[in-house]
Design an enzyme around this catalytic site. Structure first.
Site, PDB file in Angstrom:
ATOM      1  N   ASN A  26       0.752   0.438  -7.119  1.00  0.00           N
ATOM      2  CA  ASN A  26       2.039  -0.155  -7.481  1.00  0.00           C
ATOM      3  C   ASN A  26       2.693  -0.904  -6.316  1.00  0.00           C
ATOM      4  O   ASN A  26       3.897  -1.111  -6.311  1.00  0.00           O
ATOM      5  CB  ASN A  26       3.008   0.916  -8.009  1.00  0.00           C
ATOM      6  CG  ASN A  26       2.447   1.676  -9.195  1.00  0.00           C
ATOM      7  OD1 ASN A  26       1.887   1.067 -10.111  1.00  0.00           O
ATOM      8  ND2 ASN A  26       2.555   2.992  -9.179  1.00  0.00           N
ATOM      9  N   ARG A  27       1.890  -1.280  -5.341  1.00  0.00           N
ATOM     10  CA  ARG A  27       2.375  -1.980  -4.144  1.00  0.00           C
ATOM     11  C   ARG A  27       3.362  -1.142  -3.336  1.00  0.00           C
ATOM     12  O   ARG A  27       4.101  -1.652  -2.490  1.00  0.00           O
ATOM     13  CB  ARG A  27       3.023  -3.339  -4.506  1.00  0.00           C
ATOM     14  CG  ARG A  27       2.045  -4.355  -5.084  1.00  0.00           C
ATOM     15  CD  ARG A  27       0.967  -4.683  -4.073  1.00  0.00           C
ATOM     16  NE  ARG A  27       0.067  -5.739  -4.517  1.00  0.00           N
ATOM     17  CZ  ARG A  27      -1.128  -5.542  -5.068  1.00  0.00           C
ATOM     18  NH1 ARG A  27      -1.551  -4.300  -5.278  1.00  0.00           N
ATOM     19  NH2 ARG A  27      -1.891  -6.550  -5.418  1.00  0.00           N
ATOM     20  N   LEU A  28       3.380   0.161  -3.573  1.00  0.00           N
ATOM     21  CA  LEU A  28       4.244   1.060  -2.807  1.00  0.00           C
ATOM     22  C   LEU A  28       3.415   1.663  -1.674  1.00  0.00           C
ATOM     23  O   LEU A  28       3.101   2.859  -1.653  1.00  0.00           O
ATOM     24  CB  LEU A  28       4.836   2.138  -3.724  1.00  0.00           C
ATOM     25  CG  LEU A  28       5.751   1.598  -4.831  1.00  0.00           C
ATOM     26  CD1 LEU A  28       6.232   2.729  -5.727  1.00  0.00           C
ATOM     27  CD2 LEU A  28       6.932   0.843  -4.225  1.00  0.00           C
TER      28      LEU A  28
END
Length: 247
Positions: free
Chosen positions: A225-227
């Protein structure tokens, strides 16, 4: 600095070749929209690991050595390749890929021609940034710090360890200077091979090592989630401090 006729020829101003229909960035000859749209479709989820502060070593250089060992064991091609960014007196940044040759208590060591663009910029502004991109294992390491030249004896020792062809290459290339063509390098290589005649090839005084002494080091681990996980170490008067950054 000693220069022979071949080097003198290479340093003469050369005519600039003007190209027709040279595309103007953002103009009518820019890359077609369909090509850019295809690039925007690239997606990858990073699921190879996580970073927890409790698992990080208190010394970021030791943590880097641990990650470098894991990158080597993973089979990544040239895991010691790193982007080196410098900024000259004019304020324009430049970057290129160089090879890390040693990690010491002082920092990250690489070798180059002192007269190259990076050498000139580091002489004007002795600060640099490094990036190690180990994309195959979804990891990056960023380094910021000051830059110092290695002592001559350390540069000499490394130079002697290089293959003969690489030692000759250091004499041949007036790095970052405009040359007439590839034949210029080939002719100079032949000339230096005759000059040294299979004997000792000394280190040119315009070639040697630098060490990037870190004051900031960031460890990046790709997550879903691009986290992504980002752990940064900063050096102050009391030593290294660790913090987590937002992705």
């Amino acid at each position: 600095m000693i220069r022979n006729a071949a080097q003198t020829r290479r340093l003469r101003p050369q005519k600039t070749k003007r190209l027709r229909n040279n595309p103007v960035p953002g103009g009518r000859h820019s890359a077609p929209a369909f090509f850019m749209k295809k690039l925007s479709d690239f997606r990858e989820e990073y699921t190879r690991g996580a970073l927890e502060e409790s698992a990080m070593l208190p010394d970021p250089v030791r943590q880097f050595e641990k990650w470098l060992h894991e990158a080597i064991e993973s089979g990544i091609a040239e895991p010691n390749a790193m982007v080196l960014a410098s900024v000259g007196g004019g304020g324009m940044p430049s970057a290129r890929v160089v090879l890390l040759k040693e990690v010491t208590r002082r920092g990250f060591v690489f070798f180059t021609n002192y007269g190259s663009r990076k050498g000139r910029e580091l002489g004007e502004n002795p600060h640099a940034a490094l990036v190690f991109d180990w994309h195959e294992i979804a990891r990056q390491v960023r380094v910021e710090g000051t830059v110092e030249k290695l002592p001559a004896d350390e540069s000499d020792a490394y130079f002697r360890s290089r293959p003969e062809s690489s030692r000759l290459g250091a004499w041949v290339s007036a790095q970052s200077r405009v040359i007439e063509g590839r034949e210029t390098l080939d002719a100079a290589l032949s000339e230096y091979a005759v000059r040294f005649g299979g004997g000792d090839i000394p280190r040119p005084d315009y070639w040697g090592g630098y060490v990037v002494c870190p004051s900031v080091m960031e460890f990046w681990q790709g997550r879903t989630n691009r986290l992504h996980d980002r752990i940064v170490y900063s050096l102050d008067s009391q030593g290294w401090a660790m913090q987590r950054l937002a992705p």
